[in-house]
Design a protein around this motif. Sequence first.
Motif, PDB file in Angstrom:
ATOM      1  N   ALA A  42      -6.303   7.450 -10.071  1.00 60.14           N
ATOM      2  CA  ALA A  42      -5.779   8.005  -8.979  1.00 60.14           C
ATOM      3  C   ALA A  42      -5.830   7.300  -7.671  1.00 60.14           C
ATOM      4  O   ALA A  42      -4.861   7.679  -6.718  1.00 60.14           O
ATOM      5  N   ASN A  43      -6.921   6.567  -7.459  1.00 55.31           N
ATOM      6  CA  ASN A  43      -6.930   5.345  -6.241  1.00 55.31           C
ATOM      7  C   ASN A  43      -5.941   4.199  -6.265  1.00 55.31           C
ATOM      8  O   ASN A  43      -6.420   3.537  -5.652  1.00 55.31           O
ATOM      9  N   GLU A  44      -5.325   4.305  -7.220  1.00 52.09           N
ATOM     10  CA  GLU A  44      -4.502   2.781  -7.767  1.00 52.09           C
ATOM     11  C   GLU A  44      -3.180   3.212  -8.101  1.00 52.09           C
ATOM     12  O   GLU A  44      -2.138   2.298  -7.889  1.00 52.09           O
ATOM     13  N   VAL A  45      -2.542   4.475  -8.164  1.00 54.11           N
ATOM     14  CA  VAL A  45      -1.200   4.709  -8.549  1.00 54.11           C
ATOM     15  C   VAL A  45       0.065   4.249  -7.726  1.00 54.11           C
ATOM     16  O   VAL A  45       0.737   3.916  -8.150  1.00 54.11           O
ATOM     17  N   SER A  46      -0.131   4.355  -6.448  1.00 56.03           N
ATOM     18  CA  SER A  46       0.778   4.130  -5.543  1.00 56.03           C
ATOM     19  C   SER A  46       0.917   2.564  -5.277  1.00 56.03           C
ATOM     20  O   SER A  46       1.962   2.015  -5.525  1.00 56.03           O
ATOM     21  N   THR A  47      -0.341   1.902  -5.488  1.00 51.43           N
ATOM     22  CA  THR A  47      -0.298   0.376  -5.260  1.00 51.43           C
ATOM     23  C   THR A  47       0.291  -0.159  -6.585  1.00 51.43           C
ATOM     24  O   THR A  47       1.064  -1.111  -6.801  1.00 51.43           O
ATOM     25  N   SER A  95       3.097  -0.390   2.099  1.00 54.47           N
ATOM     26  CA  SER A  95       3.293   1.116   1.839  1.00 54.47           C
ATOM     27  C   SER A  95       2.452   1.368   0.819  1.00 54.47           C
ATOM     28  O   SER A  95       1.793   2.854   0.986  1.00 54.47           O
ATOM     29  N   GLY A  96       2.169   1.118  -0.461  1.00 53.51           N
ATOM     30  CA  GLY A  96       1.514   1.604  -1.399  1.00 53.51           C
ATOM     31  C   GLY A  96       0.114   1.499  -1.274  1.00 53.51           C
ATOM     32  O   GLY A  96      -0.503   2.484  -1.507  1.00 53.51           O
ATOM     33  N   ILE A  97      -0.397   0.426  -0.618  1.00 47.36           N
ATOM     34  CA  ILE A  97      -1.703   0.384  -0.226  1.00 47.36           C
ATOM     35  C   ILE A  97      -2.238   1.453   0.431  1.00 47.36           C
ATOM     36  O   ILE A  97      -3.149   2.092   0.650  1.00 47.36           O
ATOM     37  N   TRP A  98      -1.332   1.634   1.669  1.00 49.89           N
ATOM     38  CA  TRP A  98      -1.475   2.912   2.848  1.00 49.89           C
ATOM     39  C   TRP A  98      -1.591   4.142   2.185  1.00 49.89           C
ATOM     40  O   TRP A  98      -2.343   5.017   2.480  1.00 49.89           O
ATOM     41  N   LEU A  99      -0.608   4.333   1.178  1.00 51.03           N
ATOM     42  CA  LEU A  99      -0.840   5.576   0.535  1.00 51.03           C
ATOM     43  C   LEU A  99      -1.739   5.988  -0.357  1.00 51.03           C
ATOM     44  O   LEU A  99      -2.341   6.921  -0.401  1.00 51.03           O
ATOM     45  N   LEU A 135      11.641   2.415  -1.113  1.00 47.71           N
ATOM     46  CA  LEU A 135      11.908   2.565  -2.428  1.00 47.71           C
ATOM     47  C   LEU A 135      10.647   3.078  -3.292  1.00 47.71           C
ATOM     48  O   LEU A 135      10.777   4.207  -3.795  1.00 47.71           O
ATOM     49  N   PRO A 136       9.518   2.226  -3.545  1.00 50.36           N
ATOM     50  CA  PRO A 136       8.423   2.859  -4.057  1.00 50.36           C
ATOM     51  C   PRO A 136       7.698   4.201  -3.461  1.00 50.36           C
ATOM     52  O   PRO A 136       7.196   5.169  -4.055  1.00 50.36           O
TER      53      PRO A 136
END
Length: 530
Positions: free
Chosen positions: A209-214, A365-369, A420-421
Amino acid sequence: MVNEEPNQQEHDGSPAQEPALRADPSASAHPSVSIHPSVSIHPSVVSAHPSVSAHPSTLAQPGGLAHPSSSCPEDLSVIKVSKRRWVVVLLFSCYSMCNAFQWIQYGSINNIFMNFYGVSAFAIDWLSMCYMLTYIPLILPVAWLLEKFGLRTIALTGSALNCLGAWVKLGSLKPHLFPVTVLGQIICSVAQVFILGMPSRIASVWFGANEVSTACSIAVFGNQLGIAIGFLVPPVLVPNIEDRDKLAYHISIMFYIIAGVATLLFILVIIVFKEKPKHPPSRAQSLSYALASPDASYLSSIVRIFKNLNFVLLVITYGLNAGAFYALSTLLNRMVILHYPGEEVNAGRIGLTIVIAGMLGAVISGIWLDRSKTYKETTLVVYIMTVVGMVVYTLTLNLGYLWVVFITAGTMGFFMTGYLPLGFEFAVELTYPESEGMSSGLLNVSAQVFGIIFTISQGQIIDNYGTMPGNIFLCVFLTLGAALTAFIRADLRRQKANKETPENRLQGEEEEEEESNTSKAPTTVSEEHL
């Protein structure tokens, strides 16, 4: 089986790995139902109310208690991430990169291929637009195949088609063989349908759950890197010369390199790419497996998604942004050459700058999310900055200073491509527990539709009125997209599923049972003491 490591901690702070404590067969109507180890439940109470003891990954269905199918991970009660996850996402990123390179390799040296094949600029533009056109009718069948046969089958098909299309293009090294290069590009465009919708699915199936955006950002990163290389390499490998025989030789070098890379990646996918890890990596994914039903209606899933107003708004806004990016990428060579004749190499470098800056924006953005979970706010800010960047780029393109264009184009790309991501992950949050392949596929359909409309329209505007009116045309629609984004409500369903711990759920159910069965409790206790 690959060695696996426990995910250290879920985002809500509870342990990532949850060994299941099984209920005694004599004390439960369903011996397979697991009880969370941190909850103490009286045996006779369990027997009276088996649903109270159910682990959240084991949910009651209309036909009875749902048991995971043979295709699911072995034990849904264990939350654990696999070390293989990084290999899977990086391999996907690589063959996505290869496919994206083949999309833009013609557009980045548009004028050279026009001279070699003796066709119009519009015909070369269609070599890029066929990617968008092919995607629209095929995405729903491919999304169904993804649900039916899984990630590995889709990965194998996409990488195989990508490899085949690259080899077909090697048969088009004569000026009269333009139809052959069109055929090869169409095959690659079909491969793209098996690629574009997978980032969010891979992230959900393989990452915690803490990796999906990255993870989703890394998967999208490969596609953007392929576009960047597609801007950089073709102008270097294929110089603008008049001799068609020498030109054919230079084109063949580019085609052989990409065919070799595509073949190697296809072999690696066969060897390395696996369907899913042994254990679900997050509670949300565990719930998704438990809810999965082989009898689920594919059409009803689509209907439910389109009844979600927030997702419909995101589909429109994502399409406007991504469509603008596709149009800019396809027409960039023409726009730069109009203002800076003979600068094909620098036109490619400007495209490279746009995409590299966007890749940086996507990763940030992914890391921030993953840290903040502020999907709505981040998406809106990035969209507004995309509009600002596009306006500045439009006003500086014709100033006569290439270094200024590099700076303004890079700034615009940081936000436009970085969006985009964000769109992929926001869509999964809004539509959970529906299929990630379905939500991302519909976003990409919107992007392809707007991409075709914007590419054709902006191309005609540039030919008749110049580059500034064409770019203003895009600015207007990006402003509309930013305004619509403000109306999307942040209904983060996947985050709610991850935060809904077994302890909270069991505690609430126990309180309800105690209120409705207070008269039975003394009898139960006395029987147990006896």
